[in-house]
Enzyme design. Structure first.
Site, PDB file in Angstrom:
ATOM      1  N   GLU A 186       0.950  -1.128   0.013  1.00 57.71           N
ATOM      2  CA  GLU A 186       0.013  -0.036   0.104  1.00 57.71           C
ATOM      3  C   GLU A 186       0.793   1.223   0.005  1.00 57.71           C
ATOM      4  OE1 GLU A 186      -4.511  -0.136   1.850  1.00 57.71           O
ATOM      5  OE2 GLU A 186      -2.847   0.731   3.304  1.00 57.71           O
ATOM      6  N   HIS A 190       6.855 -27.054  -1.051  1.00 60.91           N
ATOM      7  CA  HIS A 190       5.994 -28.271  -1.746  1.00 60.91           C
ATOM      8  C   HIS A 190       4.823 -27.890  -2.413  1.00 60.91           C
ATOM      9  CE1 HIS A 190       8.792 -31.392   0.161  1.00 60.91           C
ATOM     10  NE2 HIS A 190       8.822 -30.366   0.939  1.00 60.91           N
ATOM     11  N   LYS A 238     -14.203   1.409  -3.575  1.00 62.41           N
ATOM     12  CA  LYS A 238     -15.346   1.713  -2.784  1.00 62.41           C
ATOM     13  C   LYS A 238     -16.392   2.503  -3.607  1.00 62.41           C
ATOM     14  CE  LYS A 238     -12.344   2.343   1.247  1.00 62.41           C
ATOM     15  NZ  LYS A 238     -11.688   3.339   2.218  1.00 62.41           N
TER      16      LYS A 238
HETATM   17  O1  PA5 Z   1      -3.355   1.972   5.635  1.00 57.33           O
HETATM   18  C1  PA5 Z   1      -4.359   2.559   5.781  1.00 57.33           C
HETATM   19  O2  PA5 Z   1      -4.495   3.448   6.170  1.00 57.33           O
HETATM   20  C2  PA5 Z   1      -5.621   1.577   5.316  1.00 57.33           C
HETATM   21  O3  PA5 Z   1      -5.408   0.385   4.747  1.00 57.33           O
HETATM   22  C3  PA5 Z   1      -6.438   1.264   6.439  1.00 57.33           C
HETATM   23  O4  PA5 Z   1      -5.684   0.720   7.495  1.00 57.33           O
HETATM   24  C4  PA5 Z   1      -7.585   0.608   6.328  1.00 57.33           C
HETATM   25  O5  PA5 Z   1      -8.517   1.038   5.198  1.00 57.33           O
HETATM   26  C5  PA5 Z   1      -8.677   0.658   7.333  1.00 57.33           C
HETATM   27  O6  PA5 Z   1      -9.121   2.004   7.648  1.00 57.33           O
HETATM   28  P1  PA5 Z   1      -9.576   2.714   8.951  1.00 57.33           P
HETATM   29  O7  PA5 Z   1      -8.713   1.979  10.141  1.00 57.33           O
HETATM   30  O8  PA5 Z   1      -9.875   3.932   8.681  1.00 57.33           O
HETATM   31  O9  PA5 Z   1     -11.043   1.836   9.009  1.00 57.33           O
END
Ligand code: PA5
Length: 423
Positions: free
Chosen positions: A276, A297, A411
């Site tokens: 990410e 394996h 989303k």
């Molecule tokens: O790294 C990030 O910020 C995102 O991947 C969030 O962890 C994820 O979308 C969860 O978001 P939130 O904690 O706002 O529900």
């Protein structure tokens, strides 16, 4: 004390004359918080901010929940989930079952049905974790589970803890209205860098882990990586090796390799951290993970002889918690007597060495981390080192390692299909 974490490289060289100036410049960018996303570098402070007062508060909340609940459900997704389950698995026995359950990472009807059935008539509590407070998957899980809790527990509000933004968001408002206990995810800490805030720490306190040792490990890693010198800074070395493999050798995939099943979820946490942070603007290594020997394996054939676009990053734990040795057997039908008296830790180490040599022969370069032990201190050390390496690595390829604009796309489509009203 010996180094908690060391790094060796095979099949790749690092030209310090090339990389040191880059690292030095980006070190300043990180320290001054002046690069893209610099307002999200608060994770560098969390090992210190989580002080004795906070540890005691977390411990008290954990004791209260442990005392009053037979099952505690942690609701969250991404950075509000992966660090928690990673830590639980990393520090527990692979056979251990705790009272913790996780929800909010899937919209699966069957998964939710099973969970609702499990908690029916039981004393259960909820920890709802969402920085934004508006993420759909955990919000749906929370609505369903809170609904059930309200039906069977007149004192339900005492058994809900909200971990969210200090000031804004739907979850914040609900927590205030309902009187839930609250913990804050600092504004300057993004989800995937938040495991050393109450996001992960409350879970770890419930599991009885040593929070002080965990934070001490992170502080030690921070101190050890405070200088820009590439020859001594492990986090920066790792970032530079990744860059050399990606840009210099055209390796597109980094395979994180664990030789312990307790580290399998570490791979999931690490994939979010790097995937990410770096996968944007049409660049970025693709992070994947395997657990050996299991996956030797299944995936071993591909790694050995498939397309040469990958490298491996191994995390090997040098010391086992409990010694197990191979017994002598009179018949020796399985022809294993040559291993009699040898420890499984030693055999696993030779399996690692043999595998790595084979993969190197097959033109798979490797970075090998040796982690001293599987305990809280070493986990804290590893977490901080990875987070810092990720920041450096993202800046090296010219991206903002702290945002995730691409996640919004799915989303938007999902909301349009579901007919979510526009605000
Ligand atoms: O790294 C990030 O910020 C995102 O991947 C969030 O962890 C994820 O979308 C969860 O978001 P939130 O904690 O706002 O529900």
């Amino acid at each position: 004390m010996s180094n908690p974490l060391t790094l060796e490289a095979h099949g790749v060289d690092l030209d310090h004359a090339v990389y040191q100036p880059i690292v030095s410049r980006l070190h300043q960018t990180i320290q001054n918080r002046s690069g893209a996303g610099g307002e999200f570098l608060g994770w560098m402070d969390t090992p210190d901010l989580m002080d004795e007062t906070m540890i005691q508060r977390l411990t008290a909340t954990a004791a209260r929940l442990n005392e009053s609940c037979d099952i505690i459900i942690s609701i969250g997704i991404g950075g509000s989930y992966l660090g928690n389950i990673m830590g639980e698995r990393f520090l527990s026995s692979p056979l251990a079952t705790s009272k913790l359950r996780y929800a909010g990472q899937t919209i699966s009807s069957d998964a939710m049905y099973d969970l609702l059935e499990e908690v029916k008539g039981k004393r259960f509590g909820l920890i709802v974790i969402s920085k934004s407070g508006t993420t759909t998957e955990p919000a749906i899980a929370f609505r369903l589970l809170l609904n059930q809790l309200k039906q069977q527990d007149p004192e339900y509000a005492k058994h809900v803890v909200a971990i969210t933004d200090a000031n804004k968001g739907a979850l914040k408002t609900l927590a205030v209205n309902e009187g839930f206990e609250q913990y804050i995810i600092p504004d300057d800490v993004g989800g995937r860098y938040s495991v050393l805030t109450p996001v992960g720490l409350l879970t770890f306190a419930i599991l009885g882990f040593d929070l002080r040792a965990l934070l001490h490990g992170a502080k030690q890693a921070k101190a050890d990586a405070s200088a820009e010198d590439l020859s001594s800074n492990l986090a920066y070395q790792y970032a530079a090796f990744r860059h050399a493999l990606y840009q210099g050798q055209g390796r597109k995939i980094e395979l994180l390799v664990a030789f312990e099943p307790t580290l399998t979820m570490f791979g999931e946490w690490w994939k979010q951290l790097f995937g990410e942070s770096e996968g944007k603007d049409n660049v970025g290594l693709f992070p994947a993970s395997v657990t050996y020997s299991t996956d030797l394996h299944s995936m071993g054939q591909y790694v050995q002889e498939g397309e040469r676009h990958l490298f491996e990053t191994v995390i090997f734990v040098d010391e086992s918690r409990h010694p197990v040795t191979v017994p002598l057997m009179e018949s020796d039908l399985d022809e294993l007597n040559y291993l009699a008296g040898k420890s499984l830790q030693e055999i696993n180490r030779f399996a690692m060495l043999g595998t790595m040599q084979a993969h190197l022969d097959g033109d798979v370069p490797q970075l090998i981390f040796h982690l001293g032990k599987r305990d809280e201190f070493h986990l804290g050390y590893l977490i901080y080192t990875m987070e810092l390496a990720c920041a450096m690595s993202g800046y090296m390829i010219g991206v903002n390692p702290f945002d995730q604009p691409g996640v919004e796309h799915y989303k938007r489509n999902m909301f349009a299909l579901l007919g979510k009203p526009k605000k």
